[in-house]
Motif scaffolding. Sequence first.
Motif, PDB file in Angstrom:
ATOM      1  N   ALA A  67      -3.135  12.221  10.843  1.00 45.63           N
ATOM      2  CA  ALA A  67      -3.934  12.447   9.194  1.00 45.63           C
ATOM      3  C   ALA A  67      -5.451  11.590   9.560  1.00 45.63           C
ATOM      4  CB  ALA A  67      -3.223  11.246   8.109  1.00 45.63           C
ATOM      5  N   GLY A  68      -5.850  10.080  10.181  1.00 42.72           N
ATOM      6  CA  GLY A  68      -6.727   9.688  10.215  1.00 42.72           C
ATOM      7  C   GLY A  68      -8.004  10.422  11.134  1.00 42.72           C
ATOM      8  N   ILE A  69      -7.443  11.546  12.194  1.00 42.47           N
ATOM      9  CA  ILE A  69      -7.913  11.821  12.908  1.00 42.47           C
ATOM     10  C   ILE A  69      -8.662  13.028  12.355  1.00 42.47           C
ATOM     11  CG2 ILE A  69      -7.796  14.080  14.770  1.00 42.47           C
ATOM     12  CD1 ILE A  69      -6.146  11.313  16.156  1.00 42.47           C
ATOM     13  N   LEU A  70      -7.450  13.857  11.629  1.00 39.68           N
ATOM     14  CA  LEU A  70      -8.060  14.904  10.775  1.00 39.68           C
ATOM     15  C   LEU A  70      -9.343  14.496   9.613  1.00 39.68           C
ATOM     16  CD1 LEU A  70      -4.776  16.850   9.569  1.00 39.68           C
ATOM     17  CD2 LEU A  70      -6.767  17.262  11.355  1.00 39.68           C
ATOM     18  N   TRP A  71      -8.654  13.135   8.753  1.00 40.81           N
ATOM     19  CA  TRP A  71     -10.210  12.367   7.434  1.00 40.81           C
ATOM     20  C   TRP A  71     -11.105  12.232   8.426  1.00 40.81           C
ATOM     21  CZ3 TRP A  71      -9.159   6.569   4.876  1.00 40.81           C
ATOM     22  CH2 TRP A  71     -10.090   6.612   3.837  1.00 40.81           C
ATOM     23  N   VAL A  72     -10.572  11.516   8.972  1.00 36.66           N
ATOM     24  CA  VAL A  72     -12.530  10.943   9.837  1.00 36.66           C
ATOM     25  C   VAL A  72     -13.283  11.901  10.555  1.00 36.66           C
ATOM     26  CG1 VAL A  72     -13.010   8.237  11.468  1.00 36.66           C
ATOM     27  CG2 VAL A  72     -11.164   8.303   9.515  1.00 36.66           C
ATOM     28  N   GLY A  73     -12.125  12.428  11.547  1.00 33.34           N
ATOM     29  CA  GLY A  73     -13.177  13.234  12.099  1.00 33.34           C
ATOM     30  C   GLY A  73     -13.163  14.310  11.563  1.00 33.34           C
ATOM     31  N   GLY A  74     -12.296  14.820  11.012  1.00 36.30           N
ATOM     32  CA  GLY A  74     -12.879  16.597  10.139  1.00 36.30           C
ATOM     33  C   GLY A  74     -14.463  15.740   9.561  1.00 36.30           C
ATOM     34  N   LEU A  75     -14.168  14.952   8.761  1.00 33.45           N
ATOM     35  CA  LEU A  75     -15.861  14.591   8.279  1.00 33.45           C
ATOM     36  C   LEU A  75     -16.946  14.548   9.174  1.00 33.45           C
ATOM     37  CD1 LEU A  75     -13.914  12.098   5.106  1.00 33.45           C
ATOM     38  CD2 LEU A  75     -15.272  14.779   5.395  1.00 33.45           C
TER      39      LEU A  75
ATOM     40  N   PHE B 131     -16.982  16.000  11.909  1.00 37.45           N
ATOM     41  CA  PHE B 131     -17.273  16.768  12.739  1.00 37.45           C
ATOM     42  C   PHE B 131     -18.191  17.820  11.668  1.00 37.45           C
ATOM     43  CE2 PHE B 131     -16.669  21.933  13.426  1.00 37.45           C
ATOM     44  CZ  PHE B 131     -16.484  21.943  14.594  1.00 37.45           C
ATOM     45  N   ILE B 132     -17.840  17.645  10.350  1.00 38.37           N
ATOM     46  CA  ILE B 132     -19.133  18.191   9.491  1.00 38.37           C
ATOM     47  C   ILE B 132     -20.971  17.649   9.644  1.00 38.37           C
ATOM     48  CG2 ILE B 132     -19.558  18.121   6.746  1.00 38.37           C
ATOM     49  CD1 ILE B 132     -16.488  19.069   6.902  1.00 38.37           C
ATOM     50  N   ILE B 133     -20.102  16.641   9.447  1.00 40.66           N
ATOM     51  CA  ILE B 133     -21.920  15.830   9.078  1.00 40.66           C
ATOM     52  C   ILE B 133     -22.686  15.945  10.844  1.00 40.66           C
ATOM     53  CG2 ILE B 133     -22.823  14.130   9.458  1.00 40.66           C
ATOM     54  CD1 ILE B 133     -20.044  12.654   7.449  1.00 40.66           C
ATOM     55  N   TRP B 134     -21.802  16.693  11.821  1.00 37.89           N
ATOM     56  CA  TRP B 134     -22.237  16.022  13.358  1.00 37.89           C
ATOM     57  C   TRP B 134     -22.449  17.464  13.394  1.00 37.89           C
ATOM     58  CZ3 TRP B 134     -19.947  10.596  15.186  1.00 37.89           C
ATOM     59  CH2 TRP B 134     -21.198   9.756  14.285  1.00 37.89           C
ATOM     60  N   GLY B 135     -21.160  18.095  13.763  1.00 38.73           N
ATOM     61  CA  GLY B 135     -21.190  19.993  14.255  1.00 38.73           C
ATOM     62  C   GLY B 135     -21.810  20.525  12.974  1.00 38.73           C
TER      63      GLY B 135
ATOM     64  N   LYS C  90     -16.197  22.629  -1.148  1.00 39.57           N
ATOM     65  CA  LYS C  90     -15.532  22.556  -2.048  1.00 39.57           C
ATOM     66  C   LYS C  90     -13.552  23.134  -1.475  1.00 39.57           C
ATOM     67  CE  LYS C  90     -18.513  24.010  -5.847  1.00 39.57           C
ATOM     68  NZ  LYS C  90     -18.198  25.368  -6.966  1.00 39.57           N
ATOM     69  N   TRP C  91     -14.062  23.803  -0.164  1.00 42.72           N
ATOM     70  CA  TRP C  91     -12.914  24.346   0.169  1.00 42.72           C
ATOM     71  C   TRP C  91     -12.105  23.139   0.905  1.00 42.72           C
ATOM     72  CZ3 TRP C  91     -11.830  24.097   5.651  1.00 42.72           C
ATOM     73  CH2 TRP C  91     -10.254  24.893   6.197  1.00 42.72           C
ATOM     74  N   SER C  92     -13.293  22.261   2.347  1.00 42.87           N
ATOM     75  CA  SER C  92     -11.922  21.029   2.527  1.00 42.87           C
ATOM     76  C   SER C  92     -11.987  20.062   2.395  1.00 42.87           C
ATOM     77  CB  SER C  92     -13.427  20.456   4.278  1.00 42.87           C
ATOM     78  OG  SER C  92     -14.833  20.356   3.223  1.00 42.87           O
ATOM     79  N   HIS C  93     -12.906  19.523   0.706  1.00 43.07           N
ATOM     80  CA  HIS C  93     -12.888  18.474  -0.314  1.00 43.07           C
ATOM     81  C   HIS C  93     -10.688  17.590  -0.019  1.00 43.07           C
ATOM     82  CE1 HIS C  93     -13.417  14.972  -3.001  1.00 43.07           C
ATOM     83  NE2 HIS C  93     -12.574  15.688  -3.831  1.00 43.07           N
ATOM     84  N   LYS C  94     -10.454  18.519  -0.362  1.00 42.81           N
ATOM     85  CA  LYS C  94      -8.698  18.588  -0.953  1.00 42.81           C
ATOM     86  C   LYS C  94      -8.108  18.087   0.099  1.00 42.81           C
ATOM     87  CE  LYS C  94      -6.591  21.279  -3.909  1.00 42.81           C
ATOM     88  NZ  LYS C  94      -6.175  22.301  -4.499  1.00 42.81           N
ATOM     89  N   GLY C  95      -8.654  19.107   1.463  1.00 40.77           N
ATOM     90  CA  GLY C  95      -7.250  18.652   2.658  1.00 40.77           C
ATOM     91  C   GLY C  95      -7.911  16.543   3.189  1.00 40.77           C
TER      92      GLY C  95
END
Length: 161
Positions: free
Chosen positions: A13-21, A23-27, A49-54
Amino acid sequence: MMNSLLLWIHIVAGILWVGGLFFIIWGVYPATRVLPVLRQKQFLLQLMKWSHKGFSIAGITVIITGFLMGIGGTVNRWEMLFTTYYGKWWITSLVIGLCTLVWGTFIGYRAFIRMLTREIIWKMAEKGYPRLLYFSIVKVVFISSIEGLGFFILILLMVII
């Protein structure tokens, strides 16, 4: 066994939370810069809007699993929170994690959505006057960087403990 499962869920969950954000910012964001201005706006608005809930669910999962690992493990009595080294770091991590989640969910996200829905700055940028859009992006990056600071502190606390 249960603590190992909680730890695995916590890490994923930490990888999804931090890594996902990140990835969006830097990728993703830099890749959108090749799109026309109004397409960037539409794409980023839908993505947020799509990713916020996840991301919110991942953050909540990290906090809940961290809490359960603490009370089911080393911090099993109330007084241990304030009398042991681990208890103090655990309560500090919990508070920082909650603040980071609340900041990202309710302040950073809303600032980003407000910026994306301000039609005038996007229309001006499309007409060749991007200054207000750039200023708005810098403002949102500054607001969102507080969430990044929370992530950094949490990771630092995990390494110290």
